[in-house]
Write a protein that holds these residues in place. Structure first.
Motif, PDB file in Angstrom:
ATOM      1  N   ALA A  19       0.785  -1.350   0.007  1.00  0.00           N
ATOM      2  CA  ALA A  19       0.047  -0.101  -0.045  1.00  0.00           C
ATOM      3  C   ALA A  19       0.723   1.138  -0.124  1.00  0.00           C
ATOM      4  N   ASN A  57      -0.678   8.946   2.726  1.00  0.00           N
ATOM      5  CA  ASN A  57      -0.103   7.986   2.367  1.00  0.00           C
ATOM      6  C   ASN A  57       0.954   7.147   3.089  1.00  0.00           C
ATOM      7  N   TRP A  60       1.097   4.185   5.616  1.00  0.00           N
ATOM      8  CA  TRP A  60       1.257   2.882   5.611  1.00  0.00           C
ATOM      9  C   TRP A  60       2.928   2.401   5.859  1.00  0.00           C
ATOM     10  N   THR A 267       2.742  -3.869  -8.813  1.00  0.00           N
ATOM     11  CA  THR A 267       1.860  -4.874  -7.908  1.00  0.00           C
ATOM     12  C   THR A 267       2.505  -6.338  -8.229  1.00  0.00           C
ATOM     13  N   LEU A 313      -8.012   2.198   5.844  1.00  0.00           N
ATOM     14  CA  LEU A 313      -8.315   2.074   4.582  1.00  0.00           C
ATOM     15  C   LEU A 313      -9.441   2.868   4.489  1.00  0.00           C
ATOM     16  N   THR A 316      -8.566   6.603   4.100  1.00  0.00           N
ATOM     17  CA  THR A 316      -7.825   6.657   2.652  1.00  0.00           C
ATOM     18  C   THR A 316      -8.835   6.778   1.726  1.00  0.00           C
TER      19      THR A 316
END
Length: 334
Positions: A19, A57, A60, A267, A313, A316
């Protein structure tokens, strides 16, 4: 125990790091591209595109680093001495970059200094993260539950290559983010940057992928033994598909497709690293279970994570929803 708590926590830490890479990667990329876009209005537009979300951000990163300390203390105790220099460089880069967000708007004569801090801090942080990743991939020697290497073991041609790869890759994320979030000169310029950084990113991914199996026999076995060879073939094929979607979206003038394709490339690369590492958390010496805290501690901390992670989560998602759409310096988001 009915659950493998060490495995669950390894998944949570891995998710937090992913993340961070996906979310903070593009706003670091905006800073990396900052010197290549001229004009006060254009640079303000670039910073405005990430101003509402950049600090969230980095939550995380705190979760991933703090979680590693609390849940895998032996891994933390080994990794920190091995990677002191790049980690300190990363933190200093993030500090200067964060201060620039606040101070750039409060000065005219000294604005060049905070522009430099924003660009240099973003670049140094990205490069240091890549160097740390490369050093971790090439292996950290452990003896008697302690780091057994030297002060400069992290500095190798491979780690320098991964450092450069992450800088270029974050620049790709930043360019595609600005294509998605801005209009006019900045968007068109970043569309060109996305093409060049996309090609460079793919080339560096290929170079790192070719080198990695020969760094350690564990990787060579993992990549080419059955059935893991299926994943070794599937991941590059999916990266190629995402690369096609990236350049197709740029060619057709689409705003969102290139950003999502670039995120998917990151990813998939992260999944490839995970396949190479598992079950080690500090390759090739410490497995997840060897480095984990006692089960009672893992259970206690898991209760907190069950509350905290959904909250992060939710916050965000809400932040990105509120600040959706294009942005310009005069009107804000619209």
């Amino acid at each position: 125990m009915p659950f493998d708590l060490a495995f669950i926590w390894a998944g949570l830490i891995a998710f937090a790091v992913l993340a961070y890479i996906l979310l903070d990667g593009f706003d670091l990329g905006v800073g990396i591209l900052f010197p290549f876009v001229r004009g006060e209005q254009h640079r303000s537009l670039m910073m405005n595109s990430v101003a509402p979300v950049w600090d969230g951000n980095e939550t995380w990163l705190v979760l991933g680093g703090g979680g590693l300390f609390a849940v895998f203390p032996l891994a933390y105790a080994v990794v920190m001495p091995a990677l002191y220099a790049p980690i300190i460089a990363m933190l200093l880069g993030l500090v200067f970059r964060g201060v620039a967000f606040e101070f750039r708007w409060r000065t005219t004569r000294g604005k060049w200094l905070w522009d430099l801090s924003f660009a240099a801090g973003s670049t140094v942080a990205a490069f240091a993260q890549g160097v740390a990743l490369g050093a971790l991939v090439q292996g950290i020697p452990v003896a008697g539950r302690a780091y057994a290497g030297g002060w400069w073991d992290w500095l190798t041609p491979f780690s320098l290559m991964t450092g450069a790869a992450l800088v270029v890759g974050y620049a790709l994320l930043g360019a595609t983010w600005l294509v998605m979030k801005t209009e006019g000169h900045v968007a068109e310029r970043c569309r060109r940057y996305a093409r060049s950084t996309g090609l460079a990113t793919l080339a560096l991914i290929a170079a790192a992928s070719l080198a990695t199996p020969f760094l350690n026999e564990v990787y060579l076995t993992r990549w080419f033994a059955w059935p893991s060879v299926i994943f070794s073939l599937a991941v590059p094929a999916l990266v190629a598909l995402c690369a096609w979607l990236l350049f197709d979206g740029l060619r057709k003038g689409r705003d969102t497709q290139p950003f999502l394709a670039a995120q998917a490339i990151f990813t998939l690369c992260y999944v490839g690293i995970g396949i190479s590492f598992y079950p080690y958390i500090v390759p090739p010496s410490l497995t997840i279970w060897e480095a984990a805290a006692p089960d009672d501690s893992l259970s206690f901390l898991l209760v907190g994570a069950a509350v905290l992670v959904p909250l992060i989560l939710g916050y965000t998602a809400f932040a990105y929803w509120v600040f959706r759409g294009k942005v310009d310096p005069e009107k804000g988001y619209h």
